[in-house]
Design a protein around this motif. Structure first.
Motif, PDB file in Angstrom:
ATOM      1  N   ASP A 138      -3.466 -41.353 149.975  1.00 23.85           N
ATOM      2  CA  ASP A 138      -3.819 -42.910 149.885  1.00 23.85           C
ATOM      3  C   ASP A 138      -3.950 -43.102 148.531  1.00 23.85           C
ATOM      4  O   ASP A 138      -4.824 -42.985 147.768  1.00 23.85           O
ATOM      5  N   ALA A 139      -2.623 -43.451 147.880  1.00 24.03           N
ATOM      6  CA  ALA A 139      -2.670 -43.750 146.486  1.00 24.03           C
ATOM      7  C   ALA A 139      -2.954 -45.445 146.100  1.00 24.03           C
ATOM      8  O   ALA A 139      -2.278 -45.785 145.295  1.00 24.03           O
ATOM      9  N   THR A 140      -3.221 -46.326 147.204  1.00 23.86           N
ATOM     10  CA  THR A 140      -3.298 -47.673 147.044  1.00 23.86           C
ATOM     11  C   THR A 140      -4.305 -47.821 145.884  1.00 23.86           C
ATOM     12  O   THR A 140      -4.230 -49.189 145.233  1.00 23.86           O
ATOM     13  N   GLY A 141      -5.329 -47.062 145.561  1.00 25.29           N
ATOM     14  CA  GLY A 141      -6.319 -47.420 144.360  1.00 25.29           C
ATOM     15  C   GLY A 141      -6.023 -46.580 143.217  1.00 25.29           C
ATOM     16  O   GLY A 141      -6.824 -46.428 142.630  1.00 25.29           O
ATOM     17  N   TYR A 142      -4.857 -45.977 143.211  1.00 30.83           N
ATOM     18  CA  TYR A 142      -4.320 -45.163 142.074  1.00 30.83           C
ATOM     19  C   TYR A 142      -3.412 -45.781 141.224  1.00 30.83           C
ATOM     20  O   TYR A 142      -2.296 -46.099 141.775  1.00 30.83           O
ATOM     21  N   ARG A 143      -3.522 -45.865 139.809  1.00 29.58           N
ATOM     22  CA  ARG A 143      -2.609 -46.706 139.126  1.00 29.58           C
ATOM     23  C   ARG A 143      -2.310 -46.002 137.681  1.00 29.58           C
ATOM     24  O   ARG A 143      -3.274 -45.231 137.184  1.00 29.58           O
ATOM     25  N   LEU A 144      -1.195 -46.370 137.311  1.00 32.93           N
ATOM     26  CA  LEU A 144      -0.626 -45.858 135.930  1.00 32.93           C
ATOM     27  C   LEU A 144      -0.875 -46.994 135.230  1.00 32.93           C
ATOM     28  O   LEU A 144      -0.138 -48.136 135.543  1.00 32.93           O
ATOM     29  N   VAL A 145      -1.474 -46.905 134.188  1.00 34.74           N
ATOM     30  CA  VAL A 145      -1.759 -48.047 133.251  1.00 34.74           C
ATOM     31  C   VAL A 145      -1.518 -47.701 131.766  1.00 34.74           C
ATOM     32  O   VAL A 145      -1.860 -46.685 131.434  1.00 34.74           O
ATOM     33  N   TYR A 146      -1.288 -48.772 130.923  1.00 38.79           N
ATOM     34  CA  TYR A 146      -1.173 -48.524 129.592  1.00 38.79           C
ATOM     35  C   TYR A 146      -2.573 -48.306 128.791  1.00 38.79           C
ATOM     36  O   TYR A 146      -3.288 -49.066 129.225  1.00 38.79           O
ATOM     37  N   VAL A 147      -2.698 -47.441 128.003  1.00 38.95           N
ATOM     38  CA  VAL A 147      -3.749 -46.972 127.077  1.00 38.95           C
ATOM     39  C   VAL A 147      -4.221 -48.251 126.309  1.00 38.95           C
ATOM     40  O   VAL A 147      -5.528 -48.423 126.450  1.00 38.95           O
ATOM     41  N   ALA A 148      -3.248 -48.711 125.794  1.00 39.54           N
ATOM     42  CA  ALA A 148      -3.662 -49.741 124.842  1.00 39.54           C
ATOM     43  C   ALA A 148      -4.383 -51.253 125.074  1.00 39.54           C
ATOM     44  O   ALA A 148      -5.223 -51.560 124.696  1.00 39.54           O
TER      45      ALA A 148
END
Length: 188
Positions: A138-148
């Motif tokens: 379940d990756a629905t709460g797993y995100r790739l985000v920009y550090v900046a």
């Protein structure tokens, strides 16, 4: 243009972060009444105990792999020391390449990844011995985000999907996750 390029590598990174590539699903092994014609191999209860121990060791390696991958993904650190403790090639290299790409694009993973693994097959007679694991990730709460700016990277929304992994026993006795596949087209 940048969003399209990012969505290609991020889809791959999310898949690698949740489980690598190329394994097949199988049927659960039957262990009751196991017999062998080779006298050097355990039979009966000894064989069942050996298979149970392999299952537990493989599941422990798999849990360690997921934990190490999440930790490494939080900083996009391809040299995170826990990776080599639980992963082996070719999966180790795939995970590291995904982390290198994320770092180059200024992205890290955040959130929660839930897992519910089960062993689907045990092959202790193979060279090397392997255990196949099937998981509903379940990756629905797993995100790739920009550090900046902490904004989500386009195209990285997680799903709930089937994943498989292969644990391999190495000559030194360690069980490491050496392969896997995220089946994002197969919800669970």
């Amino acid at each position: 243009m940048r969003a399209r390029q990012l969505s290609r590598w991020t889809a791959g990174l999310v898949a690698v972060a949740t489980v690598g590539t190329t394994t097949a699903c199988g049927n659960p092994p039957t262990t009751a009444g196991t017999t062998s014609t080779d006298r050097s191999r355990p039979v009966g209860n000894e064989r069942v105990a050996e298979e149970k121990a392999a299952e537990q060791a493989a599941l422990k390696a798999y849990a360690g792999y997921l934990s190490a991958s999440r930790s490494a993904s939080r900083r996009s650190d391809p040299q995170h020391p826990e990776l080599t403790r639980f992963l082996a090639d070719p999966l180790l290299t795939r995970v590291r390449v995904g982390l290198i790409k994320a770092r180059a694009n200024g992205a890290v993973s955040t959130g929660t990844l839930r897992s519910d693994p089960t062993v689907i097959s045990v092959d202790l007679d193979g060279e090397p011995p392997t255990v196949e694991i099937q998981d509903c990730l379940d990756a629905t709460g797993y995100r790739l985000v920009y550090v900046a700016d902490k904004k989500p990277v386009p195209g990285t929304r997680g799903t709930r999907h089937l994943a498989t992994a292969v644990a391999t026993r190495y000559p030194d006795g360690r069980w490491l996750i050496s392969g896997g596949s995220a089946h994002q087209d197969q919800p669970c």
